[in-house]
Design a protein around this motif. Structure first.
Motif, PDB file in Angstrom:
ATOM      1  N   ALA A  27       2.557   1.600  -3.251  1.00  0.00           N
ATOM      2  CA  ALA A  27       1.800   2.182  -4.414  1.00  0.00           C
ATOM      3  C   ALA A  27       1.252   3.444  -3.934  1.00  0.00           C
ATOM      4  O   ALA A  27       1.153   4.417  -4.776  1.00  0.00           O
ATOM      5  CB  ALA A  27       0.512   1.206  -4.509  1.00  0.00           C
ATOM      6  N   GLY A  28       1.098   3.977  -2.788  1.00  0.00           N
ATOM      7  CA  GLY A  28       0.804   5.225  -2.608  1.00  0.00           C
ATOM      8  C   GLY A  28       1.730   6.508  -2.564  1.00  0.00           C
ATOM      9  O   GLY A  28       1.421   7.559  -3.032  1.00  0.00           O
TER      10      GLY A  28
ATOM     11  N   SER B 229       4.698   4.523  -6.744  1.00  0.00           N
ATOM     12  CA  SER B 229       3.814   4.469  -8.035  1.00  0.00           C
ATOM     13  C   SER B 229       3.184   2.853  -7.707  1.00  0.00           C
ATOM     14  O   SER B 229       3.959   1.912  -7.385  1.00  0.00           O
ATOM     15  CB  SER B 229       4.638   4.283  -9.338  1.00  0.00           C
ATOM     16  OG  SER B 229       4.025   4.007 -10.324  1.00  0.00           O
ATOM     17  N   GLY B 230       1.747   2.922  -8.356  1.00  0.00           N
ATOM     18  CA  GLY B 230       1.276   1.668  -8.112  1.00  0.00           C
ATOM     19  C   GLY B 230       1.692   0.446  -9.098  1.00  0.00           C
ATOM     20  O   GLY B 230       1.620  -0.596  -8.567  1.00  0.00           O
TER      21      GLY B 230
ATOM     22  N   ASP C 206      -1.487   7.129 -12.967  1.00  0.00           N
ATOM     23  CA  ASP C 206      -0.784   5.979 -12.097  1.00  0.00           C
ATOM     24  C   ASP C 206      -1.481   4.545 -12.820  1.00  0.00           C
ATOM     25  O   ASP C 206      -2.055   4.340 -13.681  1.00  0.00           O
ATOM     26  CB  ASP C 206      -1.152   5.997 -10.617  1.00  0.00           C
ATOM     27  CG  ASP C 206      -0.261   5.486  -9.772  1.00  0.00           C
ATOM     28  OD1 ASP C 206       0.625   4.718 -10.198  1.00  0.00           O
ATOM     29  OD2 ASP C 206      -0.358   5.703  -8.525  1.00  0.00           O
ATOM     30  N   HIS C 207      -0.670   3.773 -12.162  1.00  0.00           N
ATOM     31  CA  HIS C 207      -0.777   2.239 -12.971  1.00  0.00           C
ATOM     32  C   HIS C 207      -1.544   1.057 -11.644  1.00  0.00           C
ATOM     33  O   HIS C 207      -0.662   1.343 -10.580  1.00  0.00           O
ATOM     34  CB  HIS C 207       0.265   1.870 -13.711  1.00  0.00           C
ATOM     35  CG  HIS C 207       0.838   2.556 -14.437  1.00  0.00           C
ATOM     36  ND1 HIS C 207       0.568   2.481 -15.811  1.00  0.00           N
ATOM     37  CD2 HIS C 207       1.683   3.806 -14.382  1.00  0.00           C
ATOM     38  CE1 HIS C 207       1.416   3.785 -16.305  1.00  0.00           C
ATOM     39  NE2 HIS C 207       2.045   4.558 -15.673  1.00  0.00           N
ATOM     40  N   VAL C 208      -1.940   0.351 -12.038  1.00  0.00           N
ATOM     41  CA  VAL C 208      -2.161  -0.741 -11.214  1.00  0.00           C
ATOM     42  C   VAL C 208      -1.572  -2.032 -11.925  1.00  0.00           C
ATOM     43  O   VAL C 208      -1.376  -1.887 -12.907  1.00  0.00           O
ATOM     44  CB  VAL C 208      -3.728  -0.984 -10.807  1.00  0.00           C
ATOM     45  CG1 VAL C 208      -4.145   0.281 -10.003  1.00  0.00           C
ATOM     46  CG2 VAL C 208      -4.706  -1.235 -11.770  1.00  0.00           C
ATOM     47  N   ASN C 209      -1.604  -3.164 -11.122  1.00  0.00           N
ATOM     48  CA  ASN C 209      -1.326  -4.376 -11.913  1.00  0.00           C
ATOM     49  C   ASN C 209      -2.519  -5.257 -12.372  1.00  0.00           C
ATOM     50  O   ASN C 209      -3.435  -5.349 -11.760  1.00  0.00           O
ATOM     51  CB  ASN C 209      -0.556  -5.220 -10.987  1.00  0.00           C
ATOM     52  CG  ASN C 209       0.702  -4.396 -10.487  1.00  0.00           C
ATOM     53  OD1 ASN C 209       1.496  -4.104 -11.486  1.00  0.00           O
ATOM     54  ND2 ASN C 209       1.287  -4.292  -9.256  1.00  0.00           N
TER      55      ASN C 209
ATOM     56  N   ASP D 150      -6.973  -5.240  -4.974  1.00  0.00           N
ATOM     57  CA  ASP D 150      -7.132  -4.202  -3.969  1.00  0.00           C
ATOM     58  C   ASP D 150      -6.484  -2.805  -4.669  1.00  0.00           C
ATOM     59  O   ASP D 150      -5.482  -2.816  -4.971  1.00  0.00           O
ATOM     60  CB  ASP D 150      -6.122  -4.391  -2.483  1.00  0.00           C
ATOM     61  CG  ASP D 150      -6.284  -3.184  -1.745  1.00  0.00           C
ATOM     62  OD1 ASP D 150      -6.997  -3.640  -0.645  1.00  0.00           O
ATOM     63  OD2 ASP D 150      -5.744  -2.269  -1.759  1.00  0.00           O
TER      64      ASP D 150
ATOM     65  N   SER E 292      -7.158   0.295  -3.034  1.00  0.00           N
ATOM     66  CA  SER E 292      -7.129   1.333  -2.062  1.00  0.00           C
ATOM     67  C   SER E 292      -6.204   2.240  -1.907  1.00  0.00           C
ATOM     68  O   SER E 292      -6.498   3.578  -1.918  1.00  0.00           O
ATOM     69  CB  SER E 292      -7.396   0.773  -0.561  1.00  0.00           C
ATOM     70  OG  SER E 292      -6.256  -0.108  -0.469  1.00  0.00           O
ATOM     71  N   ALA E 293      -5.002   1.808  -2.409  1.00  0.00           N
ATOM     72  CA  ALA E 293      -3.723   2.815  -2.352  1.00  0.00           C
ATOM     73  C   ALA E 293      -3.985   3.820  -3.441  1.00  0.00           C
ATOM     74  O   ALA E 293      -4.104   4.873  -3.345  1.00  0.00           O
ATOM     75  CB  ALA E 293      -2.456   2.017  -2.728  1.00  0.00           C
ATOM     76  N   VAL E 294      -4.250   3.488  -4.929  1.00  0.00           N
ATOM     77  CA  VAL E 294      -4.280   4.476  -5.793  1.00  0.00           C
ATOM     78  C   VAL E 294      -5.498   5.283  -5.736  1.00  0.00           C
ATOM     79  O   VAL E 294      -5.452   6.332  -5.993  1.00  0.00           O
ATOM     80  CB  VAL E 294      -3.990   3.547  -7.204  1.00  0.00           C
ATOM     81  CG1 VAL E 294      -5.513   2.822  -7.398  1.00  0.00           C
ATOM     82  CG2 VAL E 294      -3.879   4.435  -8.319  1.00  0.00           C
TER      83      VAL E 294
ATOM     84  N   ILE F  67       0.854  -1.126  -0.137  1.00  0.00           N
ATOM     85  CA  ILE F  67       0.022   0.006  -0.093  1.00  0.00           C
ATOM     86  C   ILE F  67       1.042   1.306   0.046  1.00  0.00           C
ATOM     87  O   ILE F  67       0.628   2.139  -0.766  1.00  0.00           O
ATOM     88  CB  ILE F  67      -1.000   0.049   1.220  1.00  0.00           C
ATOM     89  CG1 ILE F  67      -1.922  -1.090   1.146  1.00  0.00           C
ATOM     90  CG2 ILE F  67      -1.588   1.267   1.356  1.00  0.00           C
ATOM     91  CD1 ILE F  67      -2.999  -0.909   0.046  1.00  0.00           C
TER      92      ILE F  67
ATOM     93  N   THR G 264      -6.920   6.062  -2.940  1.00  0.00           N
ATOM     94  CA  THR G 264      -6.744   7.271  -1.764  1.00  0.00           C
ATOM     95  C   THR G 264      -5.821   8.363  -2.512  1.00  0.00           C
ATOM     96  O   THR G 264      -6.073   9.371  -2.193  1.00  0.00           O
ATOM     97  CB  THR G 264      -5.836   6.346  -0.621  1.00  0.00           C
ATOM     98  OG1 THR G 264      -6.749   5.482  -0.305  1.00  0.00           O
ATOM     99  CG2 THR G 264      -5.520   7.477   0.493  1.00  0.00           C
ATOM    100  N   LYS G 265      -5.119   8.145  -3.419  1.00  0.00           N
ATOM    101  CA  LYS G 265      -4.289   9.064  -3.961  1.00  0.00           C
ATOM    102  C   LYS G 265      -5.231   9.858  -5.019  1.00  0.00           C
ATOM    103  O   LYS G 265      -5.231  11.162  -4.977  1.00  0.00           O
ATOM    104  CB  LYS G 265      -3.486   8.363  -5.049  1.00  0.00           C
ATOM    105  CG  LYS G 265      -2.035   9.170  -5.350  1.00  0.00           C
ATOM    106  CD  LYS G 265      -1.160   8.326  -6.506  1.00  0.00           C
ATOM    107  CE  LYS G 265       0.035   7.794  -5.688  1.00  0.00           C
ATOM    108  NZ  LYS G 265       0.902   7.131  -6.736  1.00  0.00           N
TER     109      LYS G 265
END
Lengths: 303, 378
Positions: free
Chosen positions: A266-267, A270-271, B199-202, B207, B209-211, A263, B213-214
């Motif tokens: 990512a926060g 970078s995610g 931003d990127h996720v996988n 989950d 939540s991190a991105v 977390i 929240t950003k």
């Protein structure tokens, strides 16, 4: 500062879920030195049993009248079912191979994992299954940090299960028997501990915890799908290794660390690298302390 | 000697029917490639079902002269480039005359190169990345729209209709989603929307939540969600709502799946998405619906395009009276008819174009909301 606290809560929730799954890996490894790769699928199965039960309760209208009772019922039945499933898996795939080389059991575990995830796909379909979303709607704002009731429920449930497991392992006779079997199977059976029964019990408890995590993931994220077990399974396995495989407190700690690192990585960075961060931490810890954070020195009875 | 000859003759007679029937029963083999397992299995299954429906329609109308039946060989790509190339090779060995697929641009591109070596026509119902047709492969056709049509349309929509000034973009790093997200970033800058973050996720994440929240912290007017498949999209929509993200969610064609609302439920309400417009009131669409729905359930994004792709291929074979790729291409280029998804007419590069319009999700339905030419639709 709100941003930090919000991410902290995100990390706690995710880490708690990883910890619950990681316990199954670590307990089974502690007792029979096997990495149960089918564990992630037991978690997924838990998610599905949960959605089926809650769907049934919703259909009958019970969920509206007795939400808490339904939830407790769903958790209890799911955990019970997955415990039985895990015992079955152990009897079919691992017990007959107990005297075979370690590699055979490992392959059997991988095969079981693929079998279970395909069985889920064939019986439940390839589409996502949605959880009833009326449960624990809403939340409150604490100085800019949004905390939903669902998260509080998940965190509370995780803490209760972790404390319960600790009491079971360190304060009861069954716990003593489990630890004795983990230390030396032959010696413990000489003092009339049925090692087969203890092994089954270990599988059952680990699967029960994973099943609870499955239901919580379903409630929290809103849906389950048949391949949901793979990635959390790998992460939880990493958490178990990070904490020192075979060590229960280590698994909890490892789960929390992996969740937090993900977390915060990512926060704040970078995610796209969040999985990378989690595994870099794992590799770094193993490099400097090969037994994991809480792992004891490996003696000859363990390897 | 005589006995031997007689014996051979008798055996010969016994075998004749087998040899004859083997020669007479001629099967037209066509292939399809789509993810039938893995995270995109639902979209992939829709593609397969769309092709099967087209075959059913053709067989009902008397099939194709010279062939007893049409058989589909559906291959699983799992949205994995390696597996897609293996699937292409398998279809080449099966001697299919044309292929419908694949789904992910990242697997369509390598697979199409394998198929191109054998001059097998490929018609994609779902891959929107520009590279698919821009490489100049002679037998590559596309039934859906292109990312560089969608991105400007979407940016224009956000600017003109939603009055957006700032945007936060999230993608999941697939060829399709990242390509589109990059296109959105560029198109937004062009129309004057400020990009506050990308931003990127996988792939496979649950989950977010991190991105999110950003995203909440940045608080842009729009959060643009470019993900491959409805499943992560629905999860992200639910989590965004629970997290209290107040930006407007805008997303893309991959979410045009009834399952999206089934999973996201009330969290889906008020989300906008762009999608190549298909008029559900045309007789062609109704005809398709009548066959598809009772058998496979609600129609999703790619079933219609897959149906049209298979129809194009089968029509071309029927018209050409041959399976020679050059003749098929000539027939395909001549085509101009109303398919279930849209009017089908191919451009020189193999694209058939698409008009992207914006939809809004209201009461669990995709409601046409805005058209680049006509503006608001109600």
């Amino acid at each position: 500062m709100d941003y930090f606290f919000q991410q902290l809560i995100n990390g706690l929730t995710l880490g708690g879920l990883y910890a619950l799954i990681a316990l199954g890996y670590t307990m089974v490894y502690g007792v029979i030195q096997l990495i149960n790769f089918a564990h992630g699928e037991l978690f997924a199965a838990g998610g599905y049993v949960g959605v089926i039960l809650l769907g049934y309760f919703t259909g009958r209208g019970y969920l509206e009248t007795h939400p808490i009772l339904c939830l407790i019922g769903a958790f209890a039945l799911t955990m019970g079912y997955c415990a039985f499933l895990a015992v079955g898996v152990e009897k079919v795939a691992y017990k007959p191979l107990r005297r075979q080389p370690r590699l055979a059991v490992l392959l059997s575990a991988l095969g079981m994992s693929i079998f279970l995830s395909n069985a889920l796909m064939l019986t439940q379909g390839v589409y996502d299954k949605a959880y009833p979303s009326e449960l624990f709607q809403g939340g409150f704002d604490l100085g800019g940090v949004t905390i939903s009731y669902l998260r509080i429920m998940i965190l509370a449930m995780t803490v209760v299960l972790l404390i319960g497991l600790n009491l079971l392992v360190f304060r009861t006779k069954i716990g003593i028997a489990m630890r004795a079997t983990a230390q030396d199977k032959i010696m413990s059976s000489l003092v009339s501990i049925s090692s087969n029964r203890i092994i089954s019990l270990t599988f059952a408890i680990g699967a029960g915890l994973a099943a609870a995590a499955g239901v919580m993931v379903g409630l929290y994220y809103g849906s389950v799908r048949y391949d949901m077990g793979f990635l959390p399974g790998i992460k939880a396995f990493a958490a178990a290794v990070l904490g020192g495989i075979g060590n229960i407190t280590g698994a909890m700690l490892g789960g929390l660390i992996i969740g937090m690192v993900e977390i915060f990585g990512a926060g704040y960075i970078s995610g796209q690298y969040k999985d990378v961060f989690a595994f870099i931490i794992l590799i770094a810890v193993l490099y400097f302390k090969p037994t994991g954070i809480m792992g004891e020195n490996i003696d000859d009875t363990r390897v | 000697m005589k006995k031997k000859l007689l014996k051979a003759l008798v055996w010969g007679c016994v075998l004749v029917p087998f040899i004859l029937s083997g020669a007479a029963a001629k099967t037209l083999k066509i292939g399809s490639m789509s993810p039938l397992t893995g995270p995109y299995a639902s979209d992939g299954t829709d593609i397969k079902n769309g092709v099967l429906t087209a075959i059913e329609v053709f067989e009902k109308e008397g099939g194709i002269p010279g062939y007893d039946k049409i058989e589909l060989f559906a291959q699983d790509t799992a949205c994995d480039p390696k597996q897609a190339v293996a699937a292409a090779n398998k279809l080449i060995n099966l001697e299919v005359v044309g292929v419908i697929g694949a789904y992910c641009s990242s697997s369509t591109i390598p697979a199409s190169e394998t198929l191109a070596e054998e001059d097998i026509p490929m018609l994609t119902p779902a891959s929107t990345n520009e590279m698919v047709t821009d490489r100049g492969l002679p037998y590559m056709f596309r039934l859906c729209g292109r990312d560089d049509d969608q991105a400007p349309a979407s940016a224009k929509f956000m600017k003109e209709s939603l009055g957006a000034k700032t945007i936060f973009i999230i993608d999941d790093k697939t060829t399709y989603s990242q390509g589109l997200a990059d296109g959105i970033e560029k198109a937004c800058t062009d129309v004057g929307i400020e990009v506050l973050g990308h931003d990127h996720v996988n792939q496979g994440d649950k989950d977010f939540s991190a991105v999110l929240t950003k995203a909440k912290d940045i608080n842009a007017d729009i959060v643009y969600m470019s993900l491959q498949g409805y499943s992560p999209g629905a999860l992200m929509a639910i989590q965004a709502k629970r997290m209290g993200v107040s930006s407007t969610l805008v997303t893309q064609d991959a979410m045009f799946q009834p399952k999206f609302m089934e999973v996201a439920k009330e969290a889906a309400e008020g989300i906008y998405l762009t999608y190549g417009y298909t008029d559900p009131n045309t007789p062609e669409y109704k005809a398709f619906e009548n066959i598809y729905v009772p058998k496979y359930g609600p129609i999703a994004a790619y079933a219609t395009y897959a149906y049209d792709a298979a129809t194009v291929l089968l029509k071309a074979i029927k018209a050409a009276g041959s399976t020679d790729p050059a003749k098929l291409k000539a027939e395909i280029m001549k085509m101009d008819f109303n398919g279930a998804s849209k009017r089908i007419k191919f451009r020189e590069n193999g694209d058939s174009g698409s008009t992207y319009i914006a939809f809004k999700i209201e009461n669990g339905k995709f409601v046409p909301y805005w058209d680049p030419q006509k503006g608001l639709l109600k």
